[in-house]
Design a protein around this motif. Structure first.
Motif, PDB file in Angstrom:
ATOM      1  N   VAL A   1       0.836  -1.211   0.000  1.00 37.60           N
ATOM      2  CA  VAL A   1       0.000   0.000   0.000  1.00 37.60           C
ATOM      3  C   VAL A   1       0.868   1.258   0.000  1.00 37.60           C
ATOM      4  O   VAL A   1       0.560   2.250  -0.664  1.00 37.60           O
ATOM      5  CB  VAL A   1      -0.966  -0.011   1.204  1.00 37.60           C
ATOM      6  N   CYS A   2       1.989   1.187   0.739  1.00 37.71           N
ATOM      7  CA  CYS A   2       2.865   2.358   0.765  1.00 37.71           C
ATOM      8  C   CYS A   2       3.540   2.587  -0.580  1.00 37.71           C
ATOM      9  O   CYS A   2       3.847   3.723  -0.937  1.00 37.71           O
ATOM     10  CB  CYS A   2       3.923   2.200   1.849  1.00 37.71           C
ATOM     11  N   LEU A   3       3.777   1.506  -1.305  1.00 40.29           N
ATOM     12  CA  LEU A   3       4.521   1.643  -2.559  1.00 40.29           C
ATOM     13  C   LEU A   3       3.647   2.019  -3.751  1.00 40.29           C
ATOM     14  O   LEU A   3       4.092   2.714  -4.653  1.00 40.29           O
ATOM     15  CB  LEU A   3       5.270   0.346  -2.863  1.00 40.29           C
ATOM     16  N   ILE A   4       2.409   1.547  -3.791  1.00 38.21           N
ATOM     17  CA  ILE A   4       1.574   1.875  -4.954  1.00 38.21           C
ATOM     18  C   ILE A   4       1.126   3.339  -4.857  1.00 38.21           C
ATOM     19  O   ILE A   4       1.068   3.904  -3.766  1.00 38.21           O
ATOM     20  CB  ILE A   4       0.366   0.913  -5.095  1.00 38.21           C
ATOM     21  N   PRO A   5       0.839   3.963  -6.003  1.00 38.04           N
ATOM     22  CA  PRO A   5       0.549   5.409  -5.999  1.00 38.04           C
ATOM     23  C   PRO A   5      -0.830   5.731  -5.423  1.00 38.04           C
ATOM     24  O   PRO A   5      -1.748   6.130  -6.138  1.00 38.04           O
ATOM     25  CB  PRO A   5       0.641   5.798  -7.469  1.00 38.04           C
ATOM     26  N   THR A   6      -0.974   5.566  -4.113  1.00 33.28           N
ATOM     27  CA  THR A   6      -2.278   5.800  -3.492  1.00 33.28           C
ATOM     28  C   THR A   6      -2.642   7.283  -3.444  1.00 33.28           C
ATOM     29  O   THR A   6      -3.822   7.627  -3.502  1.00 33.28           O
ATOM     30  CB  THR A   6      -2.309   5.257  -2.051  1.00 33.28           C
TER      31      THR A   6
ATOM     32  N   ASP B   1       6.342   7.692  -2.946  1.00 32.90           N
ATOM     33  CA  ASP B   1       6.384   6.240  -2.819  1.00 32.90           C
ATOM     34  C   ASP B   1       7.816   5.740  -2.883  1.00 32.90           C
ATOM     35  O   ASP B   1       8.202   4.819  -2.166  1.00 32.90           O
ATOM     36  CB  ASP B   1       5.524   5.599  -3.915  1.00 32.90           C
TER      37      ASP B   1
ATOM     38  N   LYS C   1       9.355   6.253   0.412  1.00 33.12           N
ATOM     39  CA  LYS C   1       8.847   5.304   1.413  1.00 33.12           C
ATOM     40  C   LYS C   1       9.534   3.949   1.286  1.00 33.12           C
ATOM     41  O   LYS C   1       9.748   3.248   2.273  1.00 33.12           O
ATOM     42  CB  LYS C   1       7.341   5.143   1.238  1.00 33.12           C
TER      43      LYS C   1
ATOM     44  N   ASN D   1       1.099   7.525   4.875  1.00 34.84           N
ATOM     45  CA  ASN D   1       0.492   7.300   3.567  1.00 34.84           C
ATOM     46  C   ASN D   1      -0.992   7.705   3.553  1.00 34.84           C
ATOM     47  O   ASN D   1      -1.483   8.226   2.555  1.00 34.84           O
ATOM     48  CB  ASN D   1       0.647   5.817   3.207  1.00 34.84           C
TER      49      ASN D   1
HETATM   50  K   LIG Z   1       1.333   4.943  -1.631  1.00 35.91           K
END
Ligand SMILES: [K+]
Ligand SMILES: Nc1ncnc2c1ncn2[C@@H]1O[C@H](COP(=O)(O)OP(=O)(O)OP(=O)(O)O)[C@@H](O)[C@H]1O
Ligand SMILES: [Mg+2]
Length: 699
Positions: free
Chosen positions: A281-286, A602, A605, A643
């Protein structure tokens, strides 16, 4: 019809009976929160791939937490629940951002609904005041019906004025309290159902079926019922989905990698599923995934605040990419209508002969030019009034560029010099050189010369004056610095056009343009790869409006123009096009800025969490813990919280849009990359460290 029979059309109430909200701005917080929870339905979530991954992650983490309580967890239950809770918050924050953006439109729609009323219309058999009439409820009016509306009454449907001039209060749709003039014949003929006649009366023809009127379309539009994804949004979505898939794969391969590490080292622990979900979740472009649709909706409501209605998000987006702007002269670059100011006679004739001929030639001419000639002739030259008995009017057309009348054995014509020259020569006459000089002299001053002829004989010239709007030159300068080319198109002659073009500071102009010429010019620019915007109000602008990528029709304009455009300016202010371009550009820039920020964020992170997640497996990674975070668990939870909170922090920016300056695209791009790229890289280090410090007591 006797006066006592008049049925006033204001004595019925609207369906809701509520007063319109004076300031449609926002919905109450409780309804925003309620909406955020309602949007948790899988059907809504599925439409946003990035957030759908977070949504599924939240569900899985919750299930893992329940298992942990039962004593079968891969991490402490408290930790898993904390992560799960913040993942749910992430989804709710995204929902809330969208609800907040939609809220403005909904409040606007509520106000509009309240102004839509059912009234009783006075339908006429013929479009004449003395025709038979009968009452018809406004929701049963047929297209084509003639309706008589008096002062104080509500206009029952959308339509075109056939007879009369009236001042109309359009505040119900525009929010602007100054009355506007609506009149038959010209480019100010359209009236909107739900607005109110203030003075005088009109006979109108109904042009829209009940339920399909402008106000209905407007409500559907602001409620976002028809909002589809724009091409740029689709492209960005594909990029976001690709990034999400890549990180999904990365996270999935991390599990065997971690198990392998434990086996080789003979010590440590494999990474838990909860940590992998948090990492993903932290890595995808939320950040951009959560705010993307809010940015689009906010763009639409910013357009609405500028009193411009766009029929699609696509049109707004196109406005941001426009690089050629076509403007007509009269009323856009110049103030209002051209007015007759002077009569100049041909050799051997008197000024009053010109005034008289011009007056007769304009008797049946309902255009603003025609009426102003009548006013000047009657006011300054005392011409004898004349009725239309036995006369044959020849109406003005943009193609012939002349108008006139056959009256008392005279063939009176007035129009553009070239058109009258051809007319006179066809009748066997010649065009006097002196008149030619007058025409040139008037044109060189930026006025429009109308030559008056009687059959083969030229009588003189009418000078129609045009005044350039103040401040327009600066606005064109701004457009130029944004890389947008401005082109004036006018039916006027070359010399007049050149003078006005130079004074107004447009980049180029096209004179003696027929409706076809306008259309072809747009096609030519489009074929060269330009995106073209155009504004117009007349039926003669409709083909060009239909062809332009961004077409802003004036609300006051003819129905044909309004149908052909993809935006309507409720204020009927042609310079609004500049604002439209700004709003479009701002929307595209906001989206770009948030995407840059999101991706940079991201990446940062990645460095914050990887050491924490894998230090148990590969203790050497502890050296990468440059931020000195308290523990792996607090590091991971801090990253998830950061995030989620960054979404909330950026909601105002998404709704308000990034600050906009008139600059070339390359400058804007460079500055945005600097602010949002570098900012995005640094923010997580500071944010995550701060949250970690706050969390330390709990670990
Ligand atoms: K994210
Ligand atoms: N009522 C009229 N009677 C006769 N000739 C007219 C009349 N109005 C305009 N003309 C002539 O026809 C030409 C074209 O007028 P028109 O109003 O179609 O221009 P346009 O294409 O709308 O451009 P713009 O309004 O921007 O100047 C004018 O320049 C003028 O010479
Ligand atoms: Mg015009």
């Amino acid at each position: 019809m006797s006066q006592t029979e008049v049925i006033t059309s204001t004595n019925s109430t609207g369906p809701s009976g509520k007063q319109p909200d004076p300031q449609p701005g926002a919905l109450p917080w409780t309804s925003i929160i309620g909406e955020a929870f309602r949007k948790l339905s899988p059907r809504v979530q599925m439409k946003n791939p990035v957030m759908f991954v977070v949504y599924v992650g939240s569900i899985v983490a919750t299930v893992l937490g329940i298992q942990a309580v039962r004593g079968d967890g891969d991490a402490p239950a408290g930790f898993i629940f904390a992560v799960a809770a913040w993942l749910w918050f992430t989804v709710l924050f995204a929902n809330g951002a969208e609800a907040l953006a939609e809220g403005r439109g909904k409040a606007h729609a509520q106000a509009l609904r309240a102004s839509r009323r059912r009234v009783v219309a006075r339908v006429l058999k013929e479009p004449r005041l003395d025709s038979t009439s009968w009452p018809v409820p406004s929701d049963e009016l047929a297209v084509g019906a003639y309706v008589h509306v008096n002062a104080g009454e509500t206009i029952p449907a959308d339509g075109e004025v056939l007879v009369g001039v009236a001042s109309v209060d359009e505040s119900a749709i525009t929010g602007e309290s100054a009355p506007v003039i609506r009149e038959a014949g010209g480019d100010l003929s359209s009236v909107t159902g739900g607005t109110r006649v203030l003075s005088d009366w009109i006979i109108m023809r109904v042009t829209a079926k009940p339920g399909e009127a402008f106000l209905d379309r407007m409500i559907a539009m602001v409620e976002g019922a028809k909002r589809g994804k724009t091409p740029n949004e689709l492209a960005l979505n594909i990029l976001l989905v690709a990034l999400t898939l890549i990180f999904l794969l990365v996270c999935m391969t991390l599990l065997p990698f971690s198990i392998f590490g434990v086996q080789v080292n003979g010590a440590g622990q494999p990474v838990s599923i909860t940590v992998l979900i948090a990492l993903l979740v932290c890595l995808i472009p939320t950040t951009i995934g959560a705010l993307l649709s809010a940015v689009g909706i906010a763009g639409m409501s910013r357009m609405m605040n500028a009193n411009v209605l766009a029929t699609s998000g696509r049109a707004i987006e196109a406005a941001g990419d426009v690089d050629v702007l076509l403007l007509d002269k009269t009323g856009t670059i110049t103030l209002g209508n051209r007015e007759a100011v002077r009569f100049v006679s041909a050799p051997g004739l008197s000024e009053s002969a010109v005034a008289n001929a011009a007056y007769l030639a304009s008797l049946a001419d309902e255009t603003p030019e025609g009426r102003s000639i009548v006013t000047l002739a009657k006011g300054s030259f005392n011409v004898k009034s004349r009725t239309l008995d036995g006369a044959e009017p020849i109406p003005f057309s943009a193609t012939t560029r002349m108008s006139g009348i056959d009256i008392d054995d005279r063939q009176l014509r007035k129009g553009a010099a070239s058109a009258i020259r051809a007319y006179v020569e066809r009748a066997g006459g010649t065009f006097p050189e002196a008149v030619n000089l007058t025409v040139e002299e008037i044109s060189r001053r930026g006025s429009t010369p109308l030559v008056v002829a009687d059959g083969p004989r030229v009588i003189g010239v009418v000078e129609l004056k045009d005044i350039i709007k103040r401040g327009i030159k600066e606005r064109f300068g701004q457009l130029r610095s944004m890389g947008i080319k401005t082109v004036m198109i006018t039916g006027d002659n070359k010399l007049t056009a050149a003078t006005i073009a130079a004074d107004a500071g447009v980049d180029d102009f096209l004179a003696e343009a027929t409706p076809e010429d306008k259309l072809n010019l747009i096609r030519k620019y489009q074929a060269e790869g330009h995106l073209v915007a155009m504004t117009g109000d007349g039926t003669n602008d409709a083909p060009a409006l239909a062809q332009a990528d961004v077409a802003v029709a004036m609300n006051s304009g003819t129905q044909a123009a309004k149908e052909a455009g993809n935006m309507v300016d409720l204020d009927s202010n042609p310079t609004k096009l500049l604002r439209v371009v700004e709003v479009g550009k701002q929307m595209i820039m906001t989206r770009g800025a948030l995407t840059t920020f999101s991706v940079a964020n991201d990446l940062a992170k990645y460095f914050a969490i990887i050491p924490a997640a894998f230090v148990a497996t590969y203790p050497a990674l502890g050296a990468l813990n440059v931020m000195g975070l308290h523990s792996p668990s607090s590091a991971i939870l801090s990253a998830v919280i950061f995030n989620a909170l960054i979404i909330v922090a950026l909601i105002p920016l998404a709704l308000r849009g990034v600050k906009y300056r008139a600059e070339p695209a390359s400058h804007l791009l460079r500055r945005n990359l600097l602010i949002y790229g570098v900012g995005g890289l640094i923010a997580p280090f500071i944010g995550i460290k701060l949250i970690d410090i706050l969390l330390t007591p709990f670990f």
